[in-house]
Design a protein around this motif. Structure first.
Motif, PDB file in Angstrom:
ATOM      1  N   VAL A 123       8.537  61.048 102.256  1.00 23.49           N
ATOM      2  CA  VAL A 123       9.773  60.231 101.647  1.00 23.49           C
ATOM      3  C   VAL A 123       9.715  60.141 102.924  1.00 23.49           C
ATOM      4  CG1 VAL A 123      12.098  60.109 100.431  1.00 23.49           C
ATOM      5  CG2 VAL A 123       9.852  60.872  99.057  1.00 23.49           C
ATOM      6  N   SER A 124      10.244  59.061 103.533  1.00 22.76           N
ATOM      7  CA  SER A 124      11.219  58.773 104.442  1.00 22.76           C
ATOM      8  C   SER A 124      12.498  57.758 104.789  1.00 22.76           C
ATOM      9  CB  SER A 124       9.928  58.261 106.105  1.00 22.76           C
ATOM     10  OG  SER A 124      10.107  57.166 105.675  1.00 22.76           O
ATOM     11  N   ALA A 125      13.095  57.936 105.918  1.00 27.78           N
ATOM     12  CA  ALA A 125      14.529  56.529 106.002  1.00 27.78           C
ATOM     13  C   ALA A 125      13.664  55.960 106.065  1.00 27.78           C
ATOM     14  CB  ALA A 125      15.331  57.796 106.577  1.00 27.78           C
ATOM     15  N   ILE A 126      14.724  54.289 105.824  1.00 23.58           N
ATOM     16  CA  ILE A 126      14.193  53.566 106.062  1.00 23.58           C
ATOM     17  C   ILE A 126      14.957  53.225 107.042  1.00 23.58           C
ATOM     18  CG2 ILE A 126      14.741  51.007 104.916  1.00 23.58           C
ATOM     19  CD1 ILE A 126      14.069  52.303 102.010  1.00 23.58           C
ATOM     20  N   SER A 127      14.055  52.382 108.029  1.00 23.04           N
ATOM     21  CA  SER A 127      15.379  52.040 109.720  1.00 23.04           C
ATOM     22  C   SER A 127      16.013  51.161 109.332  1.00 23.04           C
ATOM     23  CB  SER A 127      14.579  51.801 110.770  1.00 23.04           C
ATOM     24  OG  SER A 127      14.705  51.807 111.727  1.00 23.04           O
ATOM     25  N   THR A 128      17.606  51.674 109.481  1.00 25.68           N
ATOM     26  CA  THR A 128      18.387  50.165 109.943  1.00 25.68           C
ATOM     27  C   THR A 128      18.671  49.690 111.375  1.00 25.68           C
ATOM     28  OG1 THR A 128      19.993  51.966 110.076  1.00 25.68           O
ATOM     29  CG2 THR A 128      19.619  51.395 107.913  1.00 25.68           C
ATOM     30  N   GLU A 129      17.731  49.264 112.059  1.00 27.97           N
ATOM     31  CA  GLU A 129      17.870  49.082 113.653  1.00 27.97           C
ATOM     32  C   GLU A 129      17.488  48.005 112.848  1.00 27.97           C
ATOM     33  OE1 GLU A 129      19.627  50.717 116.246  1.00 27.97           O
ATOM     34  OE2 GLU A 129      19.251  52.290 114.759  1.00 27.97           O
ATOM     35  N   GLY A 130      18.313  46.768 113.412  1.00 26.71           N
ATOM     36  CA  GLY A 130      17.331  45.381 113.627  1.00 26.71           C
ATOM     37  C   GLY A 130      18.057  44.366 112.674  1.00 26.71           C
ATOM     38  N   ALA A 131      16.871  43.450 112.739  1.00 28.20           N
ATOM     39  CA  ALA A 131      18.091  42.523 111.324  1.00 28.20           C
ATOM     40  C   ALA A 131      17.144  43.042 110.092  1.00 28.20           C
ATOM     41  CB  ALA A 131      16.735  41.425 111.415  1.00 28.20           C
TER      42      ALA A 131
END
Length: 190
Positions: free
Chosen positions: A128-136
């Motif tokens: 399990v890993s965090a979803i990136s919220t960088e970018g579009a």
């Protein structure tokens, strides 16, 4: 032994009496008897080997299908449990951002941090890993809960994270809830 029945013609199968003026056809009792054709031992062996090969292939396919079904069921159960654990991770994260000043509260906050670190390790061990919220903004990974206006940011960019998102491998366990920069409204021509 393989038995084959002699095919009967349409005329042989009708049980109607002959019409007037037609001669009565006598049916040969031996013609109706089953014709038995004995297969050679080699043909019989080949036939049985073919049946055995098909049975073995059917068993292998059944076993493979059952294992795949079991793996899928375990995966769904794990995903459901991990999804519930993510709620606890959120609560621990909320506790960690709270400002504390008393020595007892600082000690408790340190215990919460250690617990959150252990939970994070367990989640990482399960992929399990965090979803990136960088970018579009990506609708496959993010859920837009609000739009904001920001002249400095590109329209469609993520402005803020409301709730962290998580994935396991490529499967999304929970979409990241975000605020998205809206395109500026065109001035009305009045």
């Amino acid at each position: 032994m393989r038995k084959r029945r002699k095919e009967r013609t349409e005329q042989d199968t009708t049980d109607q009496p002959p019409q007037e003026g037609e001669p009565e056809v006598q049916q040969d009792p031996e013609a109706e008897a089953e014709e038995v054709v004995e297969a050679t031992p080699e043909e019989r062996i080949a036939e049985l080997e073919g049946l055995l090969a098909r049975a073995q292939a059917d068993y292998a396919n059944l076993r493979r299908r059952n294992l795949a079904d079991q793996d899928a069921a375990v995966g769904r159960a794990e995903a459901a449990l991990l999804g519930e654990l993510l709620t606890f991770a959120d609560w621990l994260d909320m506790a960690l951002v709270t400002e504390v000043q008393s020595p007892d509260a600082i000690t408790i906050k340190e215990g919460v941090r250690l617990t959150r670190d252990q939970l994070g390790g367990l989640l990482s061990a399960r992929g399990v890993s965090a979803i990136s919220t960088e970018g579009a903004f990506d609708p496959e990974l993010h859920q837009a809960v609000a739009t904001v206006e920001d002249a400095d940011a590109e329209p469609g960019a993520i402005a803020a994270v409301v709730r962290k998102g998580w994935k396991r491998g490529e499967a999304v366990l929970r979409h990241a809830q975000v605020k998205v920069v809206a395109a500026p409204e065109a001035p009305s021509e009045e």
